[in-house]
Design a protein around this motif. Structure first.
Motif, short mmCIF file in Angstrom:
data_model
loop_
_atom_site.label_atom_id
_atom_site.label_comp_id
_atom_site.label_asym_id
_atom_site.label_seq_id
_atom_site.Cartn_x
_atom_site.Cartn_y
_atom_site.Cartn_z
N MET A 1 0.85 -1.16 0.00
CA MET A 1 0.00 0.00 0.00
C MET A 1 0.90 1.23 0.00
SD MET A 1 -2.98 1.55 2.50
CE MET A 1 -2.57 0.72 3.93
N SER A 2 0.45 2.25 -0.68
CA SER A 2 1.15 3.54 -0.66
C SER A 2 0.13 4.65 -0.55
CB SER A 2 2.01 3.71 -1.91
OG SER A 2 1.21 3.77 -3.06
N LEU A 3 0.60 5.78 -0.09
CA LEU A 3 -0.27 6.95 0.10
C LEU A 3 0.35 8.10 -0.69
CD1 LEU A 3 -2.59 8.41 1.61
CD2 LEU A 3 -0.92 8.91 3.40
N HIS A 4 -0.44 8.72 -1.54
CA HIS A 4 0.01 9.86 -2.33
C HIS A 4 -0.84 11.04 -1.91
CE1 HIS A 4 2.22 7.22 -5.13
NE2 HIS A 4 1.25 6.38 -4.83
N THR A 5 -0.21 12.16 -1.62
CA THR A 5 -0.96 13.33 -1.21
C THR A 5 -0.55 14.54 -2.05
OG1 THR A 5 0.65 14.03 0.46
CG2 THR A 5 -1.08 12.51 1.17
N MET A 6 -1.43 15.50 -2.07
CA MET A 6 -1.15 16.77 -2.73
C MET A 6 -1.84 17.85 -1.92
SD MET A 6 -1.75 17.87 -6.61
CE MET A 6 -1.07 19.38 -7.18
N ARG A 7 -1.19 18.96 -1.81
CA ARG A 7 -1.74 20.08 -1.06
C ARG A 7 -2.07 21.21 -2.03
NH1 ARG A 7 -0.64 24.63 1.97
NH2 ARG A 7 -1.47 24.57 4.07
N ILE A 8 -3.24 21.80 -1.84
CA ILE A 8 -3.62 22.97 -2.63
C ILE A 8 -3.31 24.19 -1.77
CG2 ILE A 8 -5.54 24.21 -3.70
CD1 ILE A 8 -6.87 21.47 -4.15
N GLU A 9 -2.68 25.19 -2.38
CA GLU A 9 -2.29 26.39 -1.63
C GLU A 9 -3.50 26.99 -0.92
OE1 GLU A 9 -0.53 30.86 -2.43
OE2 GLU A 9 -0.35 29.35 -4.00
N THR B 1 -13.59 28.85 -2.63
CA THR B 1 -14.09 28.64 -3.98
C THR B 1 -12.93 28.36 -4.93
OG1 THR B 1 -16.00 30.06 -3.56
CG2 THR B 1 -15.41 29.70 -5.86
N TRP B 2 -11.85 29.13 -4.81
CA TRP B 2 -10.68 28.92 -5.65
C TRP B 2 -10.11 27.53 -5.44
CZ3 TRP B 2 -5.58 27.78 -4.62
CH2 TRP B 2 -4.71 27.88 -5.70
N MET B 3 -10.00 27.09 -4.19
CA MET B 3 -9.47 25.77 -3.91
C MET B 3 -10.31 24.69 -4.57
SD MET B 3 -7.97 25.86 0.02
CE MET B 3 -9.38 25.02 0.62
N GLY C 1 -15.63 24.43 2.50
CA GLY C 1 -16.22 24.63 1.18
C GLY C 1 -17.66 24.16 1.13
N GLY C 2 -17.93 22.99 1.69
CA GLY C 2 -19.30 22.48 1.75
C GLY C 2 -20.18 23.31 2.66
N PHE C 3 -19.59 23.83 3.73
CA PHE C 3 -20.35 24.66 4.65
C PHE C 3 -20.78 25.96 3.97
CE2 PHE C 3 -20.48 28.00 7.92
CZ PHE C 3 -21.49 27.48 8.74
N ILE C 4 -19.86 26.56 3.23
CA ILE C 4 -20.16 27.82 2.56
C ILE C 4 -21.07 27.61 1.35
CG2 ILE C 4 -19.14 29.69 1.17
CD1 ILE C 4 -16.71 29.52 3.06
N LYS C 5 -20.77 26.59 0.55
CA LYS C 5 -21.50 26.37 -0.71
C LYS C 5 -22.73 25.48 -0.56
CE LYS C 5 -18.64 28.24 -3.79
NZ LYS C 5 -19.02 29.09 -4.87
N GLY C 6 -22.83 24.75 0.54
CA GLY C 6 -23.96 23.86 0.74
C GLY C 6 -23.63 22.43 0.38
N PRO C 7 -24.53 21.50 0.77
CA PRO C 7 -24.25 20.08 0.59
C PRO C 7 -24.11 19.63 -0.87
CG PRO C 7 -26.47 20.43 1.45
CD PRO C 7 -25.79 21.76 1.42
N GLU C 8 -24.68 20.34 -1.79
CA GLU C 8 -24.58 19.97 -3.20
C GLU C 8 -23.16 20.20 -3.73
OE1 GLU C 8 -25.36 18.60 -6.94
OE2 GLU C 8 -26.52 18.31 -5.12
N TYR C 9 -22.39 21.04 -3.05
CA TYR C 9 -21.03 21.36 -3.49
C TYR C 9 -20.17 20.11 -3.57
CZ TYR C 9 -16.47 23.71 -3.51
OH TYR C 9 -15.22 24.14 -3.82
#
Length: 71
Positions: free
Chosen positions: A1-9, A19-21, A47-55
């Protein structure tokens, strides 16, 4: 197993930044997909809190369409 991650600024907790993220998710997921991962997760409760569950569903639909990943 391996784990790959990426961070968005992320530099400030603003609606504009959350929204940008969210818009960066497809490009970040595409890079992760090169590793032939089985699961891609995006963790941003604000993001979900601000945009709502449909986000969250919108992000899932985008990833499924662009990367051909199953839900």
């Amino acid at each position: 197993m391996s784990l790959h991650t990426m961070r968005i600024e992320h530099t400030a907790d603003t609606e504009e930044n959350f929204t940008w993220m969210g818009k960066q998710v497809p490009a970040a997921a595409k890079l992760l997909a090169h590793a032939k991962v089985e699961v891609i997760c995006y963790g941003c409760a604000a993001g979900g809190f601000i945009k709502g569950p449909e986000y969250d569903q919108e992000i899932i639909r985008t990833l499924k369409q662009q990367l051909k990943y199953p839900a």
